[in-house]
Motif scaffolding. Structure first.
Motif, PDB file in Angstrom:
ATOM      1  N   LEU A  26     -20.847   4.256  24.695  1.00  0.00           N
ATOM      2  CA  LEU A  26     -20.617   5.081  23.748  1.00  0.00           C
ATOM      3  C   LEU A  26     -22.225   4.907  23.124  1.00  0.00           C
ATOM      4  N   LEU A  84     -24.756   6.851  23.039  1.00  0.00           N
ATOM      5  CA  LEU A  84     -25.639   8.576  22.489  1.00  0.00           C
ATOM      6  C   LEU A  84     -26.123   8.755  21.150  1.00  0.00           C
ATOM      7  N   GLN A  85     -25.483   7.576  20.305  1.00  0.00           N
ATOM      8  CA  GLN A  85     -25.811   7.206  18.811  1.00  0.00           C
ATOM      9  C   GLN A  85     -27.597   7.276  18.303  1.00  0.00           C
ATOM     10  N   ASP A  86     -27.436   8.232  17.722  1.00  0.00           N
ATOM     11  CA  ASP A  86     -29.792   8.385  17.801  1.00  0.00           C
ATOM     12  C   ASP A  86     -29.751   8.015  15.927  1.00  0.00           C
ATOM     13  N   THR A 130     -27.269  11.438  14.281  1.00  0.00           N
ATOM     14  CA  THR A 130     -26.133  10.584  14.605  1.00  0.00           C
ATOM     15  C   THR A 130     -25.519   9.401  14.686  1.00  0.00           C
ATOM     16  N   PRO A 131     -25.799   8.879  13.741  1.00  0.00           N
ATOM     17  CA  PRO A 131     -25.785   7.621  12.872  1.00  0.00           C
ATOM     18  C   PRO A 131     -24.391   7.119  12.989  1.00  0.00           C
ATOM     19  N   PHE A 151     -22.107   8.600  15.669  1.00  0.00           N
ATOM     20  CA  PHE A 151     -20.631   8.702  16.147  1.00  0.00           C
ATOM     21  C   PHE A 151     -19.669   7.955  16.821  1.00  0.00           C
ATOM     22  N   GLU A 177     -17.485   7.765  14.497  1.00  0.00           N
ATOM     23  CA  GLU A 177     -16.153   8.845  13.959  1.00  0.00           C
ATOM     24  C   GLU A 177     -15.377   8.959  15.917  1.00  0.00           C
ATOM     25  N   VAL A 178     -16.135   8.531  16.787  1.00  0.00           N
ATOM     26  CA  VAL A 178     -14.808   8.244  18.150  1.00  0.00           C
ATOM     27  C   VAL A 178     -13.974   7.300  18.012  1.00  0.00           C
ATOM     28  N   SER A 207     -12.512   6.156  15.529  1.00  0.00           N
ATOM     29  CA  SER A 207     -11.838   6.849  14.363  1.00  0.00           C
ATOM     30  C   SER A 207     -10.188   7.853  15.143  1.00  0.00           C
ATOM     31  N   LEU A 208     -10.921   8.701  16.045  1.00  0.00           N
ATOM     32  CA  LEU A 208     -10.167   9.681  16.268  1.00  0.00           C
ATOM     33  C   LEU A 208      -9.577   8.585  17.609  1.00  0.00           C
ATOM     34  N   ASP A 214      -6.697   6.854  15.448  1.00  0.00           N
ATOM     35  CA  ASP A 214      -5.913   8.059  15.095  1.00  0.00           C
ATOM     36  C   ASP A 214      -4.457   8.676  16.125  1.00  0.00           C
ATOM     37  N   ASP A 215      -5.622   8.534  17.634  1.00  0.00           N
ATOM     38  CA  ASP A 215      -4.384   8.886  18.626  1.00  0.00           C
ATOM     39  C   ASP A 215      -3.992   8.107  19.248  1.00  0.00           C
ATOM     40  N   VAL A 228     -13.449   4.937  25.257  1.00  0.00           N
ATOM     41  CA  VAL A 228     -13.943   4.067  24.627  1.00  0.00           C
ATOM     42  C   VAL A 228     -14.532   2.757  23.997  1.00  0.00           C
ATOM     43  N   CYS A 250     -25.840  14.759  13.194  1.00  0.00           N
ATOM     44  CA  CYS A 250     -24.914  14.727  11.728  1.00  0.00           C
ATOM     45  C   CYS A 250     -23.775  14.910  11.713  1.00  0.00           C
ATOM     46  N   ARG A 308     -16.930  14.566  10.116  1.00  0.00           N
ATOM     47  CA  ARG A 308     -15.753  14.485  11.192  1.00  0.00           C
ATOM     48  C   ARG A 308     -14.960  15.798  11.447  1.00  0.00           C
ATOM     49  N   ILE A 324     -26.752  15.098  25.239  1.00  0.00           N
ATOM     50  CA  ILE A 324     -28.806  14.500  24.847  1.00  0.00           C
ATOM     51  C   ILE A 324     -28.889  14.571  25.701  1.00  0.00           C
TER      52      ILE A 324
END
Lengths: 157, 229
Positions: free
Chosen positions: A33, A36-38, A41-42, A44, A47-48, A50-51, A54-55, A92, B9, B12, B54
């Motif tokens: 994972l 996949l962050q750059d 998308t710092p 990412f 956020e994932v 966090s989702l 929540d799940d 994740v 960026c 959510r 990607i």
């Protein structure tokens, strides 16, 4: 930029994330994972996960309700919840959560309500524990960035 | 415009938007590989979408086999707009889904005239040999074990660009090898784009984790051997 401070923070980060892998909180999929962050998308990973948390919360509530009355347990529904949770945790890299789900599934298949309740409690504990750990990790990341440094790449293999 | 087509960026809410097909996608570049991803898990859709983007693919992510068929114009309802120029280069689908499994979706795609040439890849969290064989026999191109990694997606990407694909409109089209930077200003934006965009707005995800009405929960799982590690 205070390079000493940055270096210290980076070291802290490195040690912390390695410890999370070593203690089995995270597995290789978490590092997948992170790939996949750059810069674009710092957030990412944050956020994932966090989702994911929540799940966890939603599914645990649903399963808890299904398990509540001893005379009327819908094991199919519980199994469905566990299946989803196992899938998400696998996606994740939440290894401990995933491992509890494996046992949880077994309990569902043999319709062991007590076993299910124990697993439910365990899964609740594990996801909350991981949530705290990852929050600490993300805080470290923020501190590094605010001090003008970059997040270290960590190779856990 | 952002380099990667507008999805940098991600907030959510935007990530959720991707999952429910809400986001206005940038117009389809006819040289860009377009992947239809099917998975009932929002989290998995977000991850697969990112993995694919990607590797420079355009992605449409839907939450069920029915939505996929709807998107492809293969459902029973006669589409108001002709999708004969809908360009889908790869379909990647989860196996275990409520309502319609990935296997059932695979069969329907292979039975169709417009999309039977499109490679279909199945993803599954369970390494069941009989399941894998069944899918491959039915014409699946590949079978990926979840959780899907970047290396898996890169591998898919590689064999796509070498093929000469028959597009839905019957024209042979050679897909480009290493794709140009996402905003290739040379390509003309065809009117097909608005068709695709409006179809995307039809793709609505329930987002809730409750299964669709006609499904028994995880119907496929129970009779299968489990080889969980």
């Amino acid at each position: 930029m205070n390079t000493t401070v940055v270096a210290q923070l980076q070291r802290q980060f490195q040690d912390y994330i390695v410890s999370l892998y070593q203690q089995g909180f995270l597995d290789n999929q978490f590092s997948e994972l992170r790939k996949l962050q750059d810069e674009g998308t710092p957030d990412f990973v944050a956020e994932v996960v966090s989702l994911f948390f929540d799940d966890c919360s939603k599914l645990i509530n649903t399963m808890s309700a299904s398990l509540e009355r001893p005379d009327n347990v819908d094991f199919k529904q519980v199994d469905s919840g566990v299946h989803q949770l196992k899938g998400s945790s696998s996606s994740v890299g939440a290894q401990r959560v995933k491992n509890v789900c494996i046992s949880f599934k077994e309990c569902c298949h043999v319709q062991n309500r007590e076993g299910c309740l124990r697993c439910l409690q365990q899964v609740d504990y594990e996801y909350k524990m991981l949530k705290t750990k990852l929050q600490d990790l993300f805080n470290l990341e923020q501190q590094i960035l605010q001090a003008g440094g970059t997040i270290p790449q960590v190779d856990i293999n | 415009m952002a380099k990667d087509g507008g999805f940098s960026c991600l907030r959510r809410s935007e990530m959720i938007g991707i999952g429910i097909g809400e986001l206005e996608s940038p117009p389809l570049d006819s040289d860009q590989v377009h992947v239809l991803a099917v998975d009932d898990s929002l989290l998995d859709r977000i991850v697969i979408e990112r993995l694919l983007r990607i590797t420079s693919c355009k992605v449409t992510a839907v939450d069920s086999g029915w939505r996929a068929l709807e998107f492809l114009g293969l459902d029973d309802k006669k589409a108001a707009v002709e999708f004969d120029r809908l360009k889908v280069d790869l379909i990647i689908t989860d196996y275990c889904m409520p309502g319609m499994t990935g296997y059932e979706l695979l069969k329907k795609i292979k039975e169709s005239t417009s999309f039977k040439e499109v490679p279909v890849v199945i993803m599954s969290s369970e390494n069941v040999i009989t399941r894998i064989d069944r899918c491959l026999e039915e014409g699946a191109e590949d079978f990926l074990l979840k959780p899907v990694k970047l290396a898996d997606v890169k591998r898919l990407r590689n064999y796509l660009t070498k093929d000469v694909k028959v597009a839905a409109d019957g024209n042979k089209r050679k897909l480009t090898t290493p794709p140009p930077p996402p905003l290739s200003s040379t390509s003309s934006m065809e009117s097909l784009d608005s068709t695709v965009e409006s179809s995307l707005s039809l793709v609505v995800d329930d987002d809730s984790l409750i299964m669709s009405p006609e499904s028994s929960t995880s119907p496929v799982n129970s009779p299968m051997k489990r080889l969980d590690s």
